[in-house]
Scaffold this active site. Structure first.
Site, mmCIF file in Angstrom:
data_model
loop_
_atom_site.group_PDB
_atom_site.id
_atom_site.type_symbol
_atom_site.label_atom_id
_atom_site.label_comp_id
_atom_site.label_asym_id
_atom_site.label_seq_id
_atom_site.Cartn_x
_atom_site.Cartn_y
_atom_site.Cartn_z
ATOM 1 N N LYS A 32 -64.311 -5.951 -16.672
ATOM 2 C CA LYS A 32 -65.371 -6.139 -17.663
ATOM 3 C C LYS A 32 -64.793 -6.748 -18.933
ATOM 4 C CE LYS A 32 -67.195 -2.815 -20.327
ATOM 5 N NZ LYS A 32 -67.355 -3.372 -21.699
ATOM 6 N N ASP A 59 -69.973 -8.552 -20.496
ATOM 7 C CA ASP A 59 -70.779 -7.527 -21.164
ATOM 8 C C ASP A 59 -71.052 -7.940 -22.610
ATOM 9 O OD1 ASP A 59 -71.971 -5.144 -21.957
ATOM 10 O OD2 ASP A 59 -70.068 -4.078 -22.174
ATOM 11 N N LYS A 61 -74.442 -8.123 -23.756
ATOM 12 C CA LYS A 61 -75.689 -7.450 -24.149
ATOM 13 C C LYS A 61 -76.613 -8.366 -24.954
ATOM 14 C CE LYS A 61 -73.482 -2.863 -24.423
ATOM 15 N NZ LYS A 61 -72.066 -3.274 -24.254
ATOM 16 N N ASP A 64 -82.269 -11.370 -27.920
ATOM 17 C CA ASP A 64 -82.713 -12.404 -28.846
ATOM 18 C C ASP A 64 -84.054 -12.930 -28.356
ATOM 19 O OD1 ASP A 64 -82.661 -14.510 -30.851
ATOM 20 O OD2 ASP A 64 -80.476 -14.347 -30.824
ATOM 21 N N PRO A 66 -86.656 -15.216 -26.322
ATOM 22 C CA PRO A 66 -86.475 -15.650 -24.932
ATOM 23 C C PRO A 66 -85.752 -16.975 -24.768
ATOM 24 C CG PRO A 66 -88.633 -14.665 -25.190
ATOM 25 C CD PRO A 66 -88.042 -14.727 -26.565
ATOM 26 N N THR A 124 -74.679 4.788 -23.870
ATOM 27 C CA THR A 124 -74.224 6.146 -23.566
ATOM 28 C C THR A 124 -73.770 6.903 -24.815
ATOM 29 O OG1 THR A 124 -72.093 5.197 -22.924
ATOM 30 C CG2 THR A 124 -73.626 5.751 -21.158
ATOM 31 N N GLN A 195 -68.559 8.939 -26.632
ATOM 32 C CA GLN A 195 -69.618 8.991 -25.638
ATOM 33 C C GLN A 195 -70.342 10.331 -25.717
ATOM 34 O OE1 GLN A 195 -70.239 6.314 -24.079
ATOM 35 N NE2 GLN A 195 -68.401 5.220 -23.508
ATOM 36 N N ARG A 216 -61.075 3.512 -21.668
ATOM 37 C CA ARG A 216 -59.919 4.204 -22.246
ATOM 38 C C ARG A 216 -59.160 5.128 -21.302
ATOM 39 N NH1 ARG A 216 -63.383 5.578 -27.562
ATOM 40 N NH2 ARG A 216 -64.997 5.182 -26.006
#
Length: 238
Positions: A32, A59, A61, A64, A66, A124, A195, A216
């Site tokens: 990732k 990743d 995310k 915004d 379309p 999370t 988390q 981690r």
């Protein structure tokens, strides 16, 4: 089972990420690339991962209007990534626009393969108080996650990012073919960090997670390879 482990390369530069790649060489896990590394190393590092034979989850995310997300999805698909994400909070039209961007890239280059497109439900790190008092969404975190999962499925995306605590509920509502990518994974006895909604690797697999994301507990481990192998063992024993 190693192919269902996504290792989060949360590093400030490519050199540190490459050191981990050396440690994990031969383990066929996903990699990732998140915002920190992508903003530092750019698309060339993603291409290098693909050259090394890894599957890549980019990743970023996206969230915004379309048309902007459509353009971003087109560029991401041209990179050859295997999975990328948007925010479900952007709405159905935005999520559909991401698929339009994917299709545009695929139509222009037949050598490209269609990536999995998934949507973030709730981070999370989001607890009940943050959801209700700060974001302003009523109800429980699980309610919000399920609602976004249903919205994501109706938009035609492949799945969602959610806590493994919600994987079973998502599967019951959206079906077993709907992908759940679950961060917030912490092996038994490890530090929970920032988390809030966490499970162990084995618990996540038993709950129905399609993929687990681990950062981690591997990247900060004294012996990252041993840590990764132990996590895969926990997944196999689930």
């Amino acid at each position: 089972m190693a192919g269902r482990l996504i290792v989060a390369l949360d590093y400030p530069d490519a050199s540190q990420a490459k050191n981990l790649l050396q440690e994990l060489e031969g383990i066929p896990c996903y990699m990732k690339v998140g915002m920190q590394l992508y903003y530092a190393a750019g698309p060339d590092f993603v291409r290098e991962l693909k050259t090394r034979g890894y599957k890549v989850f980019l990743d970023l995310k996206m969230h915004d209007i379309p048309n902007t997300v459509k353009g971003g999805a087109e560029s991401i698909t041209r990179l050859g990534v295997d999975m990328f994400n948007v925010h479900a909070a952007g709405g159905k039209d935005m999520m559909k626009a991401a698929l339009d961007g994917v299709d545009k890239a695929l139509q222009s280059d037949s050598a490209l393969e269609k990536p999995l497109v998934i949507a973030v439900t709730q981070l999370t790190s989001t607890g009940q108080n943050v959801l209700n008092q700060e974001i302003g969404i009523p109800g429980t975190v699980k309610d919000a996650v399920i609602r976004y999962a249903e919205l994501t499925q109706s938009a035609g995306l492949d799945g969602v990012v959610a806590s493994a605590q919600e994987s079973a509920d998502i599967m019951s509502v959206c079906g077993k073919d709907f992908v759940t990518v679950t961060p917030g994974i912490r092996p038994a006895g490890s530090d929970q960090g920032d988390q809030k909604r966490v499970l162990t690797p084995g618990e996540a697999i038993r709950n129905g997670s399609s993929y687990i994301v681990v950062g981690r507990p591997i990247t900060a481990a004294e012996k990252p390879r041993e840590a990764a192998e132990q996590i895969i063992k926990e997944m196999l024993e689930a």
